[in-house]
Scaffold this active site. Structure first.
Site, PDB file in Angstrom:
ATOM      1  N   LYS A  57       0.845  -1.269  -0.064  1.00 32.12           N
ATOM      2  CA  LYS A  57       0.064  -0.021  -0.008  1.00 32.12           C
ATOM      3  C   LYS A  57       0.792   1.208   0.196  1.00 32.12           C
ATOM      4  O   LYS A  57       0.501   2.386  -0.498  1.00 32.12           O
ATOM      5  CB  LYS A  57      -0.821  -0.055   1.126  1.00 32.12           C
ATOM      6  N   LYS A  87     -10.534  -5.864  -5.886  1.00 33.64           N
ATOM      7  CA  LYS A  87     -11.584  -4.856  -6.006  1.00 33.64           C
ATOM      8  C   LYS A  87     -10.946  -3.679  -6.496  1.00 33.64           C
ATOM      9  O   LYS A  87     -11.704  -2.668  -7.228  1.00 33.64           O
ATOM     10  CB  LYS A  87     -12.077  -4.441  -4.485  1.00 33.64           C
ATOM     11  N   LYS A 124      -3.476 -11.082  -8.164  1.00 35.96           N
ATOM     12  CA  LYS A 124      -4.573 -11.593  -7.840  1.00 35.96           C
ATOM     13  C   LYS A 124      -5.661 -10.647  -8.202  1.00 35.96           C
ATOM     14  O   LYS A 124      -5.193  -9.431  -8.434  1.00 35.96           O
ATOM     15  CB  LYS A 124      -4.737 -11.763  -6.212  1.00 35.96           C
TER      16      LYS A 124
HETATM   17  P1  ADP Z   1      -9.754  -6.907  -2.106  1.00 36.00           P
HETATM   18  O1  ADP Z   1      -8.369  -7.291  -1.996  1.00 36.00           O
HETATM   19  O2  ADP Z   1     -10.584  -7.144  -3.294  1.00 36.00           O
HETATM   20  O3  ADP Z   1     -10.047  -5.492  -1.658  1.00 36.00           O
HETATM   21  P2  ADP Z   1     -10.864  -7.407   0.700  1.00 36.00           P
HETATM   22  O4  ADP Z   1      -9.500  -7.186   1.122  1.00 36.00           O
HETATM   23  O5  ADP Z   1     -11.900  -6.835   1.017  1.00 36.00           O
HETATM   24  O6  ADP Z   1     -10.505  -7.908  -0.926  1.00 36.00           O
HETATM   25  O7  ADP Z   1     -10.937  -9.032   0.871  1.00 36.00           O
HETATM   26  C1  ADP Z   1     -12.143  -9.845   1.299  1.00 36.00           C
HETATM   27  C2  ADP Z   1     -11.835 -11.153   1.375  1.00 36.00           C
HETATM   28  O8  ADP Z   1     -11.802 -11.817   0.020  1.00 36.00           O
HETATM   29  C3  ADP Z   1     -10.677 -11.742   2.020  1.00 36.00           C
HETATM   30  O9  ADP Z   1     -10.895 -12.845   2.824  1.00 36.00           O
HETATM   31  C4  ADP Z   1      -9.519 -11.948   1.253  1.00 36.00           C
HETATM   32  O10 ADP Z   1      -8.908 -12.744   1.381  1.00 36.00           O
HETATM   33  C5  ADP Z   1     -10.482 -12.489   0.025  1.00 36.00           C
HETATM   34  N1  ADP Z   1      -9.899 -12.260  -1.452  1.00 36.00           N
HETATM   35  C6  ADP Z   1      -9.656 -11.037  -1.861  1.00 36.00           C
HETATM   36  N2  ADP Z   1      -9.049 -11.259  -3.358  1.00 36.00           N
HETATM   37  C7  ADP Z   1      -8.685 -12.579  -3.255  1.00 36.00           C
HETATM   38  C8  ADP Z   1      -8.046 -13.345  -4.419  1.00 36.00           C
HETATM   39  N3  ADP Z   1      -7.900 -12.802  -5.463  1.00 36.00           N
HETATM   40  N4  ADP Z   1      -8.183 -14.956  -4.306  1.00 36.00           N
HETATM   41  C9  ADP Z   1      -8.881 -15.349  -3.127  1.00 36.00           C
HETATM   42  N5  ADP Z   1      -9.092 -14.655  -2.199  1.00 36.00           N
HETATM   43  C10 ADP Z   1      -9.488 -13.310  -2.002  1.00 36.00           C
END
Ligand code: ADP
Length: 348
Positions: A129, A214, A211
């Site tokens: 970040k 969002k 990965k």
């Molecule tokens: P993002 O990284 O998209 O902002 P969050 O931080 O809100 O998502 O994470 C929400 C949940 O989704 C967490 O449990 C995280 O481990 C899971 N998660 C987010 N991206 C992935 C991914 N590409 N593969 C597997 N799990 C994911």
């Protein structure tokens, strides 16, 4: 401090630790995607049947990276609606908004005294970040794992259904639990990351790097709100090459990613066919991507339609949040009584 003596302290009502408590959260920072579904939500839906579940929309967490709150309300509503459309049942689980449970912030404050600057600075997500947003390296960002630990242990949860990207944060939560228990007496069980398929999932992005997420690379992430044409377009653009030239060749990462996506949404027969084609150097990636797109559409489009209906019913979503907050606060206030007693913060 004389820690040896303090470990002997018994906190009335704290033991035995509660069993089968589950906690997890998703930030309302954008549209939910396939990674959120397979890393987290799929497990929520299974766990809500047999566990006591607390699932939350992590709105406070989103403030660390999204200081502009003009889209916050719509983001919260979307996360609620999309989770419910995926199968999360607010009658079975407590489904709430993090800021509606102020006990979280109190516990976060106490845990901050057990968290050290050096270890927080070494966290992979923090370093990422800082690289992405050097203009906004705030203390909330640094202590993100502490707030996350507070969310989890506020309900004295043992299981945390999350994706692989969260492994290090869970390790840190266990450290804070151990430090707290050691210093003040046993109040918290050690939380573990949880996935029904043993291995934690990482859903790869379509451009072969990192990965799905969002907030970044929209065309490389499949969102649960994407329409059919967009899903086709994104998948057809996924990186491939001319195909293997030797039988049973190792798959490059970007090809392995496409197989991995197929494993998530296609039938075993389909997967087997393309795997055999690959191993015998007959694979046609165009056909594979077309098949994957149709299977993906079959998976995503019912969720998209259901989420749109739920999103239109603001009264229902408000009720979900209020009921969820009530359940979460009941559990949180019990934990905070134990915490204040253990810490010696009760003066009368
Ligand atoms: P993002 O990284 O998209 O902002 P969050 O931080 O809100 O998502 O994470 C929400 C949940 O989704 C967490 O449990 C995280 O481990 C899971 N998660 C987010 N991206 C992935 C991914 N590409 N593969 C597997 N799990 C994911």
């Amino acid at each position: 401090m004389p820690e040896q003596e303090q470990t002997q302290r018994v906190i009335p009502g704290a033991k035995p630790f509660p069993e089968n408590i589950v906690m997890s959260g998703i930030r309302p920072t954008g549209f939910l995607h396939l990674g959120n579904y397979f890393g987290a939500i799929r497990n929520y839906i299974r766990m809500q049947e047999n566990f006591t579940c607390y699932f939350m929309v992590a709105d406070l967490h989103s403030l660390t990276t999204h200081p502009d709150t003009s889209a916050l309300k719509s983001g919260v509503m979307r996360v609620l609606a999309e989770n419910i459309a995926c199968g999360l049942d607010p009658e079975k689980a407590a489904f709430y908004c993090q800021s509606h449970v102020p006990e979280t912030s109190e516990l976060y404050l106490y845990l901050n005294m057990l968290a050290y600057k050096g270890e927080l600075e070494k966290t992979v997500t923090f370093k990422d970040k800082v690289r992405q947003h050097p203009e906004n390296v705030n203390a909330g960002l640094l202590t993100y794992p502490v707030l996350q630990a507070a969310d989890i242990i506020l309900h004295r949860a043992s299981y945390v259904p999350v994706g692989k990207d969260q492994e290090q944060h869970l390790e840190m939560a266990r450290n804070y639990v151990n430090r707290f228990n050691h210093r003040y007496g046993d109040v918290f069980p050690e939380p573990q990351a949880f996935n029904f398929n043993e291995e934690l999932v990482k859903v790869p992005s379509l451009d072969g790097t990192g990965k799905m997420s969002k907030s970044e690379n929209n065309m490389a992430t499949l969102y649960l709100a994407d329409d059919d044409d967009l899903i086709r377009k994104k998948l057809m653009k996924a990186k491939t090459d001319n195909g293997p030239t030797t039988e049973f060749a190792e798959k490059p990462d970007y090809i392995e990613n496409i197989f991995q996506l197929m494993k998530l949404v296609s039938s075993e027969d389909v997967l087997k066919k393309f795997d055999e084609d690959y191993n015998s150097c007959r694979i046609r990636y165009g056909d594979m991507k077309k098949q994957l797109a149709e299977d993906m559409i079959r998976f995503i489009s019912p969720i998209r339609q259901k989420a749109a209906d739920i999103l239109a019913d603001e009264t229902y979503l408000k009720n979900v949040m209020m009921t969820g907050a009530e359940k979460a606060r009941e559990s949180a206030s019990k934990t905070m009584e134990l915490v204040r007693t253990a810490m010696g913060l009760k003066y009368f």
